[in-house]
Design an enzyme around this catalytic site. Structure first.
Site, PDB file in Angstrom:
ATOM      1  N   ASP A  37      24.613 122.583  26.297  1.00 20.25           N
ATOM      2  CA  ASP A  37      26.060 122.398  26.105  1.00 20.25           C
ATOM      3  C   ASP A  37      26.339 122.427  24.605  1.00 20.25           C
ATOM      4  O   ASP A  37      25.694 121.711  23.833  1.00 20.25           O
ATOM      5  CB  ASP A  37      26.508 121.059  26.702  1.00 20.25           C
ATOM      6  CG  ASP A  37      27.993 121.036  27.030  1.00 20.25           C
ATOM      7  OD1 ASP A  37      28.797 121.449  26.173  1.00 20.25           O
ATOM      8  OD2 ASP A  37      28.358 120.593  28.136  1.00 20.25           O
ATOM      9  N   ASP A  68      24.367 128.992  22.795  1.00 22.08           N
ATOM     10  CA  ASP A  68      25.569 129.693  23.235  1.00 22.08           C
ATOM     11  C   ASP A  68      25.187 130.708  24.314  1.00 22.08           C
ATOM     12  O   ASP A  68      24.534 131.708  24.029  1.00 22.08           O
ATOM     13  CB  ASP A  68      26.214 130.395  22.036  1.00 22.08           C
ATOM     14  CG  ASP A  68      27.486 131.151  22.395  1.00 22.08           C
ATOM     15  OD1 ASP A  68      27.878 131.163  23.580  1.00 22.08           O
ATOM     16  OD2 ASP A  68      28.097 131.727  21.468  1.00 22.08           O
ATOM     17  N   TYR A 172      41.179 133.550  34.006  1.00 23.97           N
ATOM     18  CA  TYR A 172      40.312 132.593  34.694  1.00 23.97           C
ATOM     19  C   TYR A 172      40.009 133.084  36.111  1.00 23.97           C
ATOM     20  O   TYR A 172      38.852 133.071  36.559  1.00 23.97           O
ATOM     21  CB  TYR A 172      40.978 131.226  34.738  1.00 23.97           C
ATOM     22  CG  TYR A 172      40.164 130.151  35.416  1.00 23.97           C
ATOM     23  CD1 TYR A 172      39.176 129.462  34.725  1.00 23.97           C
ATOM     24  CD2 TYR A 172      40.385 129.822  36.754  1.00 23.97           C
ATOM     25  CE1 TYR A 172      38.423 128.483  35.344  1.00 23.97           C
ATOM     26  CE2 TYR A 172      39.631 128.840  37.384  1.00 23.97           C
ATOM     27  CZ  TYR A 172      38.655 128.176  36.675  1.00 23.97           C
ATOM     28  OH  TYR A 172      37.912 127.206  37.302  1.00 23.97           O
ATOM     29  N   LYS A 176      36.310 134.159  37.655  1.00 26.37           N
ATOM     30  CA  LYS A 176      35.735 133.485  38.820  1.00 26.37           C
ATOM     31  C   LYS A 176      35.520 134.457  39.980  1.00 26.37           C
ATOM     32  O   LYS A 176      34.540 134.328  40.726  1.00 26.37           O
ATOM     33  CB  LYS A 176      36.637 132.321  39.239  1.00 26.37           C
ATOM     34  CG  LYS A 176      36.602 131.151  38.260  1.00 26.37           C
ATOM     35  CD  LYS A 176      35.202 130.596  38.062  1.00 26.37           C
ATOM     36  CE  LYS A 176      35.184 129.307  37.256  1.00 26.37           C
ATOM     37  NZ  LYS A 176      33.814 128.806  37.035  1.00 26.37           N
TER      38      LYS A 176
END
Length: 297
Positions: A37, A68, A172, A176
Site C-alpha cells: 500500500d 506502485d 470507475y 471494474k
C-alpha cells in the site's frame, strides 16, 4: 489446523479498508501476509506498515511493502519481495483502488488514466508478476476485486421515468467492468492448472465509499451490515485449499449476504426471439419494445 496454515498471501491496497480487513483475516487463519500500500496519512504514517504492525502484535507474521502496482517494476518488486521473505506465493488479492466522481464530459484525461491505471492496469500487472511463481508450483488463489458499479440498471426506455442510481464515474465503472472480464477470462486460461481466479463484488463502508446508507443494486436487498470485516471470511474461504474447484465465479459479499452469480451472458433469464431470415426495421419496431419492457411501466 487453521484453514490457511502455511499459506503466503499478498494483498494490494492492504493498508486500509477492505484490504486491511482481509489481511487481518488471513493472518488470523494461519497465513503469513505481505501488505502492499502506497498510502501515507497526513503525518507520514504508512498504512501498510501500520497494518503489518497490528498483525505482528497479534502474533502473526506480516511484511509491509510500498510498491506502485501501476508500474511493471513496482508490481515485480512487490511479488519478488514477498517470495524472498516467505519463500513462495499462494494467494493474491488485488484490493488497490481509487475513485474520482464526475460526469464523463467533466473528467480529465488524467483522472480517467488514474482510475484505469490503478484498478485495471494494477490488476493486470499484479497477476502477471504473481503467475510465474504460482505456475511453477501449480497452485494458487487469485481474488480480484470488482464492483456492482461495473454495470448500472437503467429504465427500459427514455419514456419511462425512474430514479437512476448514479455511478461514481464512467471511468470507475469501465475499470471494474474490465476487471470482471479479465477475471473470468483468466480463470479459463488457467483452468487446467491448480490456480483459481474469482472476482469479489464487495459492499462495505471504506475510505473510498464512506456512505453508510442502503445500497440496493441489482435487486439485492440492502445489507444488514457494511462492515468490511464481514466480507473477509468469504475471501478467506476462496483463498483456501477447500475452494480448489471454484474458479471463474463472480461473488457478491456484504454483511451476511452472499451471492454466486451465474454466467452474465447466459441467455437463460434473458429474452430471445429467433427469426429464420433477416429482420426488417419495421418488424423490430414492433418487437423490441416488448422485449426490453418499454411501455410496460
Amino acid at each position: 489446523m487453521p484453514i490457511l496454515d502455511g499459506q503466503v498471501a499478498l494483498v494490494t491496497g492492504g493498508g486500509r479498508g477492505l484490504g486491511r480487513s482481509i489481511a487481518h483475516a488471513f493472518a488470523a487463519h494461519g497465513a503469513v501476509v505481505a501488505i502492499d500500500d502506497v498510502y501515507r496519512d497526513e503525518n507520514g504514517v504508512a498504512a501498510a506498515g501500520a497494518t503489518a504492525n497490528e498483525i505482528e502484535a497479534a502474533g502473526g507474521k506480516a511484511l509491509a511493502l510500498f510498491e506502485d502496482v501501476t508500474t511493471g517494476d513496482g508490481a515485480r518488486a512487490m511479488v519478488e519481495a514477498t517470495v524472498e521473505r516467505f519463500g513462495r506465493l499462494d494467494i493474491l488479492v488485488t484490493c488497490a483502488g481509487n475513485v474520482t466522481r464526475g460526469l464523463l464530459h467533466e473528467l480529465t484525461e488524467q483522472q480517467w488514466d488514474s482510475l484505469i491505471n490503478l484498478h485495471l492496469r494494477g490488476h493486470f500487472l499484479s497477476c502477471k508478476m504473481a503467475l510465474p511463481h504460482m505456475l511453477e508450483q501449480n497452485s494458487g488463489r487469485i481474488i480480484t476485486v470488482g464492483s456492482r458499479g461495473a454495470f448500472f440498471q437503467v429504465p427500459a426506455s427514455k419514456k419511462i421515468s425512474r430514479d437512476i442510481r448514479k455511478p461514481p464515474s464512467t471511468a470507475y465503472s469501465a475499470a471494474k467492468a474490465g476487471i470482471l472480464g479479465m477475471s473470468t477470462t483468466l480463470a479459463v486460461e488457467l483452468w487446467e492448472t491448480g490456480i483459481t481466479v474469482n472476482c469479489l463484488l464487495p459492499s462495505a463502508t471504506t475510505q473510498l465509499f464512506p456512505e453508510t446508507g442502503a445500497r440496493m443494486v441489482g435487486g439485492v436487498p440492502a445489507s444488514a451490515s457494511l462492515d468490511p470485516d464481514d466480507i473477509a471470511p468469504t475471501v478467506v474461504y476462496l483463498a483456501s485449499p477447500d475452494a480448489a474447484d471454484i474458479s471463474g465465479k463472480i461473488v457478491y459479499s456484504s454483511g451476511g449476504d452472499l451471492i454466486f452469480y451465474g454466467d452474465q451472458l447466459d441467455v437463460r433469464g434473458s429474452r430471445m426471439i429467433r427469426k429464420l431470415g433477416r429482420w426488417t426495421p419495421e418488424e423490430l419496431q414492433e418487437i423490441v419494445p416488448s422485449m426490453v419492457g418499454a411501455g410496460n411501466e
